[in-house]
Design a protein around this motif. Structure first.
Motif, mmCIF file in Angstrom:
data_model
loop_
_atom_site.group_PDB
_atom_site.id
_atom_site.type_symbol
_atom_site.label_atom_id
_atom_site.label_comp_id
_atom_site.label_asym_id
_atom_site.label_seq_id
_atom_site.Cartn_x
_atom_site.Cartn_y
_atom_site.Cartn_z
ATOM 1 N N THR A 190 1.174 3.896 -3.147
ATOM 2 C CA THR A 190 0.711 5.255 -2.841
ATOM 3 C C THR A 190 1.811 6.275 -3.137
ATOM 4 O O THR A 190 1.565 7.296 -3.772
ATOM 5 C CB THR A 190 0.293 5.356 -1.354
ATOM 6 N N ALA B 218 0.136 7.498 -6.559
ATOM 7 C CA ALA B 218 -0.838 8.531 -6.138
ATOM 8 C C ALA B 218 -0.143 9.818 -5.702
ATOM 9 O O ALA B 218 -0.426 10.908 -6.209
ATOM 10 C CB ALA B 218 -1.714 7.975 -5.017
ATOM 11 N N ASN B 219 0.803 9.713 -4.760
ATOM 12 C CA ASN B 219 1.387 10.933 -4.211
ATOM 13 C C ASN B 219 2.332 11.621 -5.195
ATOM 14 O O ASN B 219 2.455 12.837 -5.172
ATOM 15 C CB ASN B 219 2.096 10.630 -2.898
ATOM 16 N N ARG C 18 0.844 -1.206 0.000
ATOM 17 C CA ARG C 18 0.000 0.000 0.000
ATOM 18 C C ARG C 18 0.880 1.259 0.000
ATOM 19 O O ARG C 18 0.655 2.197 -0.759
ATOM 20 C CB ARG C 18 -0.911 0.013 1.233
ATOM 21 N N ARG C 19 1.895 1.260 0.843
ATOM 22 C CA ARG C 19 2.762 2.438 0.943
ATOM 23 C C ARG C 19 3.473 2.697 -0.388
ATOM 24 O O ARG C 19 3.499 3.822 -0.881
ATOM 25 C CB ARG C 19 3.816 2.233 2.035
#
Lengths: 246, 443
Positions: free
Chosen positions: A109, A113-114, A105-106
């Motif tokens: 992301t 995403a980030n 997940r990290r």
């Protein structure tokens, strides 16, 4: 250039910051650790006496709420930057990612995403002043769904699609977006992995990236040989990809 | 595609040992749990090789930042992985030069401290360690300390020349020398035999801050040890060209030569060429600093010339008290043993440094490259016996074959070094293939 380098304290980002400083461009460093950023800024000043003011700000891709503030500081120090390079990202082996869903997940992301959110902040600022340059590191791992980089590669593949779209949408408005697809490069990130043929050095990749930015290219593979390697990989049929471990 | 050979590390002499290194920009991270640091791998023998394959080796070359520089005093502090190539590029245009340089610029700052390197100016400037102001070290227990001549001097002086066995060197503070220009004024002289060579070397050292030379030790008889002596100083502003020395692109030795290629005959041909290329008896003029300090750096990976068999360098220093006679006897023994080779460098050294295992002492240093052959151990043993009897010692940075009892016999300072080691690393956690061989560390 008045360039922000996110990830400028390590690996290819460090090499890019050094080469930009060497040719007289202004450089602003972003990274995870304040003390480490200060050391890199001191290094650039010592190496290039003409660089009087190398600024830096903490910017962590895991914390998007800090992006605006870091970019504000960069704008203030450089009196409005015109170029941004993003080398920062997370890396983990497929084994580690498969064993730990939270790590997955990290990583997804941060890398997708980030990074997109960061680029959106940059995009708005650059367009508001008539355009500029944005170079972001995707990876050859994003070119094809492959066994050893299934998750990492997909995060970089998604990013590459975003960067391509960004180029299509805003090129006419003066924003030139460069998607960098490095092959295997001998850095701290890949330490402990056995270098394949055509493995690159950070300084060589940095030269390629800066030249591509100067020429406003939209996509580069570096070292060059990887364009050919990936052409082959992309054209392999699915039944072959299922068999091989590459 | 799971073809996996045992990964190997090698020193400059190319004899491999199983192992891998962990590289990274942050020395504090990569040295944690590591038992040895390794820079650019330019030590010839096994000092940068792990004792066993599972030993963690920290590769420092990415940790290359300059942390502070004072343009008034010429003192800088940098991370240990920075190369001398980088340091020269940064500081020469600003009128400063490393106080001591070895014969290659492809070494790291940490490596220069661990080997306590010496250069052509040893008779006036001493070793590199003389100019080190402070060190930041990660100890075997992972604690980090700052040391200097005032703070933990035992740790400081055991680390200088200590082959990385006291702790991982993280940062180094060094005082540089001011230079009048980035060019060198060189005077060179062709010398017909070893006696005259030694005499000219002494004369040269009185007149010039930098001397060294090459001799042809493949030649026998009256012209044994004929050679070329190089002496130099920094050119003054008036002598030097106005532009900075151009950066030359080095060539890369493209492949391994076959093992038989470098033999006595080709060696003699090569030496004759070098000797007679120096056409007149003496020559003088302004030259590029790289040509003066780093003649071999123009060909990257020149160690491939020795082929896959690999090679070693035997470097020893014979004390002044033993006289030129000892040098002659040494050369004689070398020739009889069949150890003579094209590359033989003779240089005189000034007084011994403060590093507890620092190599030079007042006398004559001799360095010879030797291809690996079945008789190499016998040759090194015999030369070591001679060196012990003459009161000299060998240079660990070049060594791969010296026996533990021989090293002890030539190193009266060893007990002091071992006492410092016992204090700072009582379990002898830090080790290398060399420390296992020479100091009897557990494998």
């Amino acid at each position: 250039m008045k360039a922000v380098v996110l990830g400028g304290t390590t690996g290819i980002g460090r090499a890019i910051a050094q080469q930009l400083a060497e040719r007289g461009d202004s450089v602003f460093l972003m990274g995870l650790d304040e003390a480490d950023l200060a050391r890199s800024a001191a290094d650039l000043k010592a190496r290039h006496p003409r660089q009087e003011n190398v600024g830096f700000a903490v910017c962590d891709l895991e914390h998007p709420d800090g992006f605006a503030l870091a970019l504000d500081t960069a704008d203030k120090t450089l009196s409005n930057f015109d170029s941004v390079v993003v080398t920062a990202a997370m890396f983990a082996s497929q084994d580690a990612l498969e064993a730990d869903v939270e790590l997955t997940r990290r990583l997804v992301t941060v890398n997708f995403a980030n990074t997109v959110v960061f680029c959106e902040h940059v995009r708005k600022r650059l367009l508001s002043r008539g355009g500029g340059r944005l170079a972001v590191f995707s990876s050859v791992a994003g070119d094809r769904g492959r066994k050893p980089v299934a998750i990492y590669g997909s995060s970089k593949g998604g990013l590459a699609v975003y960067l391509e779209a960004l180029d299509h949408r805003f090129n006419a408005a003066g924003l030139s977006v460069l998607c960098v697809k490095p092959g295997f490069v001998k850095t701290g990130m890949t330490a402990g992995l056995k270098p394949p043929p055509f493995a690159g050095e950070p300084a060589q990749v940095a030269r390629d990236v800066i030249r591509a930015m100067d020429r406003k290219k939209a996509l580069i593979y570096t070292p060059r040989m990887w364009a050919l390697v990936m052409l082959v990989i992309r054209s392999l049929p699915r039944f072959v990809m299922r068999k091989i471990n590459f | 595609m799971t073809l996996r050979a045992q990964p190997m590390l090698t020193g400059w002499g190319r004899l491999p040992a199983p192992g891998t290194e962990v590289i990274g920009e942050h020395l504090e991270t990569i040295t944690r749990g590591a038992v040895l640091s390794r820079g650019l791998g330019r030590s010839y023998g096994d000092s940068s090789l792990p004792a066993i394959a599972s030993d963690r080796v920290a590769g420092t070359r990415l940790a290359n930042r300059i942390l502070a520089f004072n343009g008034e005093t010429g003192v800088y502090r940098a991370e240990a992985g920075i190369s001398l190539l980088d340091l020269n590029r940064v500081f020469m245009p600003q009128g400063w030069f490393t106080p001591v340089t070895p014969g290659t610029k492809f070494v790291t700052l940490g490596g220069m401290v661990a080997s306590d390197v010496h250069g052509k100016n040893h008779h006036v400037a001493g070793c590199f360690g003389e100019h080190v102001r402070a060190l930041r070290i990660c100890l075997a227990d992972n604690n980090i300390v700052e040391c200097s001549a005032e703070q933990y001097p035992d740790l400081f002086y055991a680390t200088i020349g200590g082959m990385g066995l006291l702790g991982h060197i993280l940062e180094v503070e060094v005082a540089m020398h001011r230079i009048s220009s980035p060019w060198i004024w060189q005077e060179s002289e062709r010398v017909p035999n070893i006696q005259e060579y030694l005499a000219s070397l002494e004369r040269g050292a009185r007149a010039f801050p930098m001397t060294s030379g090459w001799i042809d030790c493949l030649n026998r008889g009256r012209s044994m040890g004929r050679g070329i002596l190089f002496a130099g100083r920094w050119a003054s502003k008036d002598e030097a060209p106005s532009e900075p020395p151009p950066e030359k692109k080095p060539l890369t030795f493209p492949f391994n030569l076959p093992n038989w290629a470098l033999n006595n005959f080709t060696g003699q041909m090569f030496n004759r060429l070098v000797y007679y290329k120096h056409a007149s008896k003496t020559a003088k003029g302004v030259i590029h600093p790289d040509g003066f300090f780093y003649p071999l750096d123009v060909i990257l990976e020149w160690n491939r010339g020795y082929g896959t068999r690999g090679f070693t360098q035997y470097q020893c220093v014979l004390p002044r008290a033993a006289g030129p006679k000892a040098v002659l006897e040494f050369m004689d023994r070398l020739t009889k043993l069949g150890g003579a080779s094209p590359l033989c460098v003779i240089k005189d050294c000034g007084p011994e440094g403060k590093g507890l295992l620092s190599f030079p002492l007042e006398g004559t240093s001799i360095a010879i490259d030797m291809a690996i052959s079945p008789s190499i151990q016998r040759i090194v043993d015999s030369l070591n016996e001679f060196v012990i009897a003459a009161g000299g010692r060998i240079y660990l940075t070049k060594d791969r074959f010296t026996r533990a009892d021989h090293f002890r016999a030539m190193e009266p300072r060893l007990d002091k070094f071992l006492a410092a080691r016992a204090k700072w690393d009582p379990k002898r956690r830090l080790r290398s293939a060399q420390s296992v061989r020479i100091l009897g560390d557990k494998e």
